[in-house]
Design a protein around this motif. Structure first.
Motif, PDB file in Angstrom:
ATOM      1  N   CYS A 274      11.327   9.047  17.341  1.00  0.00           N
ATOM      2  CA  CYS A 274      10.173   9.578  16.605  1.00  0.00           C
ATOM      3  C   CYS A 274       9.663  10.845  17.273  1.00  0.00           C
ATOM      4  O   CYS A 274       8.567  10.893  17.833  1.00  0.00           O
ATOM      5  N   VAL A 275      10.479  11.872  17.228  1.00  0.00           N
ATOM      6  CA  VAL A 275      10.121  13.166  17.811  1.00  0.00           C
ATOM      7  C   VAL A 275       9.370  13.995  16.761  1.00  0.00           C
ATOM      8  O   VAL A 275       9.227  13.578  15.604  1.00  0.00           O
ATOM      9  N   GLU A 276       8.910  15.150  17.161  1.00  0.00           N
ATOM     10  CA  GLU A 276       8.183  16.018  16.227  1.00  0.00           C
ATOM     11  C   GLU A 276       9.046  16.315  14.998  1.00  0.00           C
ATOM     12  O   GLU A 276      10.228  16.623  15.104  1.00  0.00           O
ATOM     13  N   GLY A 277       8.440  16.191  13.830  1.00  0.00           N
ATOM     14  CA  GLY A 277       9.146  16.449  12.588  1.00  0.00           C
ATOM     15  C   GLY A 277       9.805  15.220  11.987  1.00  0.00           C
ATOM     16  O   GLY A 277      10.395  15.290  10.913  1.00  0.00           O
ATOM     17  N   ILE A 278       9.731  14.072  12.662  1.00  0.00           N
ATOM     18  CA  ILE A 278      10.280  12.811  12.139  1.00  0.00           C
ATOM     19  C   ILE A 278       9.120  11.855  11.901  1.00  0.00           C
ATOM     20  O   ILE A 278       8.352  11.558  12.807  1.00  0.00           O
ATOM     21  N   GLU A 279       8.991  11.375  10.665  1.00  0.00           N
ATOM     22  CA  GLU A 279       7.873  10.493  10.295  1.00  0.00           C
ATOM     23  C   GLU A 279       8.295   9.029  10.134  1.00  0.00           C
ATOM     24  O   GLU A 279       7.451   8.140  10.114  1.00  0.00           O
ATOM     25  N   GLY A 280       9.607   8.810  10.006  1.00  0.00           N
ATOM     26  CA  GLY A 280      10.095   7.450   9.814  1.00  0.00           C
ATOM     27  C   GLY A 280      11.514   7.282  10.316  1.00  0.00           C
ATOM     28  O   GLY A 280      12.255   8.255  10.472  1.00  0.00           O
ATOM     29  N   ILE A 281      11.860   6.022  10.590  1.00  0.00           N
ATOM     30  CA  ILE A 281      13.208   5.669  11.029  1.00  0.00           C
ATOM     31  C   ILE A 281      13.828   4.772   9.972  1.00  0.00           C
ATOM     32  O   ILE A 281      13.245   3.756   9.589  1.00  0.00           O
TER      33      ILE A 281
ATOM     34  N   ASP B 147       0.816  -1.221   0.000  1.00  0.00           N
ATOM     35  CA  ASP B 147       0.000   0.000   0.000  1.00  0.00           C
ATOM     36  C   ASP B 147       0.850   1.272   0.000  1.00  0.00           C
ATOM     37  O   ASP B 147       0.347   2.355   0.265  1.00  0.00           O
ATOM     38  N   TYR B 148       2.143   1.150  -0.329  1.00  0.00           N
ATOM     39  CA  TYR B 148       3.042   2.310  -0.276  1.00  0.00           C
ATOM     40  C   TYR B 148       2.524   3.488  -1.102  1.00  0.00           C
ATOM     41  O   TYR B 148       2.498   4.628  -0.632  1.00  0.00           O
ATOM     42  N   GLU B 149       2.131   3.229  -2.323  1.00  0.00           N
ATOM     43  CA  GLU B 149       1.711   4.306  -3.231  1.00  0.00           C
ATOM     44  C   GLU B 149       0.520   5.098  -2.683  1.00  0.00           C
ATOM     45  O   GLU B 149       0.427   6.304  -2.900  1.00  0.00           O
ATOM     46  N   THR B 150      -0.373   4.434  -1.979  1.00  0.00           N
ATOM     47  CA  THR B 150      -1.581   5.126  -1.489  1.00  0.00           C
ATOM     48  C   THR B 150      -1.464   5.616  -0.053  1.00  0.00           C
ATOM     49  O   THR B 150      -2.255   6.455   0.369  1.00  0.00           O
ATOM     50  N   VAL B 151      -0.497   5.098   0.698  1.00  0.00           N
ATOM     51  CA  VAL B 151      -0.400   5.469   2.115  1.00  0.00           C
ATOM     52  C   VAL B 151       0.896   6.216   2.429  1.00  0.00           C
ATOM     53  O   VAL B 151       0.877   7.401   2.751  1.00  0.00           O
ATOM     54  N   ASP B 152       2.018   5.544   2.349  1.00  0.00           N
ATOM     55  CA  ASP B 152       3.272   6.093   2.879  1.00  0.00           C
ATOM     56  C   ASP B 152       4.014   7.036   1.932  1.00  0.00           C
ATOM     57  O   ASP B 152       4.848   7.816   2.378  1.00  0.00           O
ATOM     58  N   LYS B 153       3.710   6.997   0.662  1.00  0.00           N
ATOM     59  CA  LYS B 153       4.424   7.835  -0.313  1.00  0.00           C
ATOM     60  C   LYS B 153       4.332   9.322   0.037  1.00  0.00           C
ATOM     61  O   LYS B 153       5.271  10.079  -0.182  1.00  0.00           O
ATOM     62  N   THR B 154       3.215   9.723   0.603  1.00  0.00           N
ATOM     63  CA  THR B 154       3.037  11.136   0.950  1.00  0.00           C
ATOM     64  C   THR B 154       3.138  11.392   2.452  1.00  0.00           C
ATOM     65  O   THR B 154       3.071  12.535   2.884  1.00  0.00           O
ATOM     66  N   GLN B 155       3.312  10.323   3.260  1.00  0.00           N
ATOM     67  CA  GLN B 155       3.279  10.498   4.714  1.00  0.00           C
ATOM     68  C   GLN B 155       4.591  10.192   5.424  1.00  0.00           C
ATOM     69  O   GLN B 155       4.777  10.614   6.566  1.00  0.00           O
ATOM     70  N   VAL B 156       5.488   9.438   4.793  1.00  0.00           N
ATOM     71  CA  VAL B 156       6.761   9.091   5.438  1.00  0.00           C
ATOM     72  C   VAL B 156       7.889   9.664   4.589  1.00  0.00           C
ATOM     73  O   VAL B 156       8.404   9.014   3.679  1.00  0.00           O
ATOM     74  N   LYS B 157       8.247  10.919   4.903  1.00  0.00           N
ATOM     75  CA  LYS B 157       9.258  11.630   4.119  1.00  0.00           C
ATOM     76  C   LYS B 157      10.430  12.101   4.977  1.00  0.00           C
ATOM     77  O   LYS B 157      11.550  12.148   4.516  1.00  0.00           O
ATOM     78  N   ARG B 158      10.136  12.464   6.216  1.00  0.00           N
ATOM     79  CA  ARG B 158      11.153  13.021   7.119  1.00  0.00           C
ATOM     80  C   ARG B 158      11.679  11.911   8.026  1.00  0.00           C
ATOM     81  O   ARG B 158      10.913  11.316   8.775  1.00  0.00           O
ATOM     82  N   LEU B 159      12.996  11.680   7.936  1.00  0.00           N
ATOM     83  CA  LEU B 159      13.569  10.504   8.579  1.00  0.00           C
ATOM     84  C   LEU B 159      14.654  10.831   9.604  1.00  0.00           C
ATOM     85  O   LEU B 159      15.332  11.853   9.505  1.00  0.00           O
ATOM     86  N   ALA B 160      14.807   9.906  10.538  1.00  0.00           N
ATOM     87  CA  ALA B 160      16.000   9.815  11.376  1.00  0.00           C
ATOM     88  C   ALA B 160      16.698   8.527  10.955  1.00  0.00           C
ATOM     89  O   ALA B 160      16.042   7.509  10.715  1.00  0.00           O
ATOM     90  N   VAL B 161      18.010   8.561  10.843  1.00  0.00           N
ATOM     91  CA  VAL B 161      18.793   7.395  10.457  1.00  0.00           C
ATOM     92  C   VAL B 161      19.516   6.877  11.693  1.00  0.00           C
ATOM     93  O   VAL B 161      20.192   7.641  12.389  1.00  0.00           O
TER      94      VAL B 161
END
Length: 197
Positions: free
Chosen positions: A92-99, A27-41
């Motif tokens: 997962c602090v404010e401004g981070i959507e994915g790890i 479901d990446y194209e419909t869900v996460d493509k627009t929601q998981v952009k800001r990352l912590a590595v």
């Protein structure tokens, strides 16, 4: 002409040979493509049990996904030991959507490095995996193609990382090239430009 096409095709295949598998949520194209952009590595555990080498892994990965995969990777860290929480909620602090989690296995061998990585992109809202990949290989530490890159990271992180730079870059670039591409809006693009990477 056919010979050139064959050589080019083999060269491309050789560049991807280290990646054993990769997958993206259906479901990446419909869900996460627009929601998981800001990352912590995060790199955990430390490669070869060396803090600076862990920092090298996370820094290379952060810069690579910013420059080549359209993510906005804001922070990078390296942590000793095995993670107690594999969703990394504390990052997962404010401004981070994915790890972007890198789980390395690294060993110096003579004039080179044997390395493997299990990589995952986890979304912060529920800890679910968005993308995953596994890759491995063995490379010489000295590589003329990565001489400047090695000098750059040695200058930033110190001589402990020197033998690891080229092998780490080769492994991580092949692995991270299998990441999907997020969809960035106008404000995202401006934010990315401000990062300057």
């Amino acid at each position: 002409m056919n010979r050139l096409a064959l050589v080019m095709g083999l060269a491309l295949l050789a560049g991807c040979a280290t990646v054993k598998n990769s997958h993206v949520r259906p479901d990446y194209e419909t869900v996460d493509k627009t929601q998981v952009k800001r990352l912590a590595v995060v790199t955990q555990p430390l490669p070869d049990n060396v803090q600076k080498v862990g920092e090298l892994w996370s820094l290379i990965a952060r810069r690579y996904v910013n420059q080549n995969r359209d993510f906005i990777a804001k922070v990078n860290t390296a942590v000793d030991g095995n993670p107690e929480d594999t969703s990394f909620k504390d990052l997962c602090v404010e401004g981070i959507e994915g790890i972007l989690w890198l789980f390395p296995t690294v060993k110096r061998t003579g004039a080179g490095v044997e390395a493997a990585v299990k990589a995952q992109l986890l979304r912060c809202r529920d800890g679910q995996e968005v993308w995953g990949a596994e890759a491995a290989g063995s490379w010489p530490s000295e590589d003329e193609r990565y001489k400047e890159l090695t000098a750059q990271y040695t200058g930033e992180l110190g001589p402990d990382v020197t033998p690891y730079v080229a092998p780490t870059f080769r492994l991580l670039s092949a692995t991270l090239d299998t990441l999907p591409r997020p969809q960035l809006g106008e404000s995202d693009v401006e934010e990315k430009i401000e990062l300057g990477e």
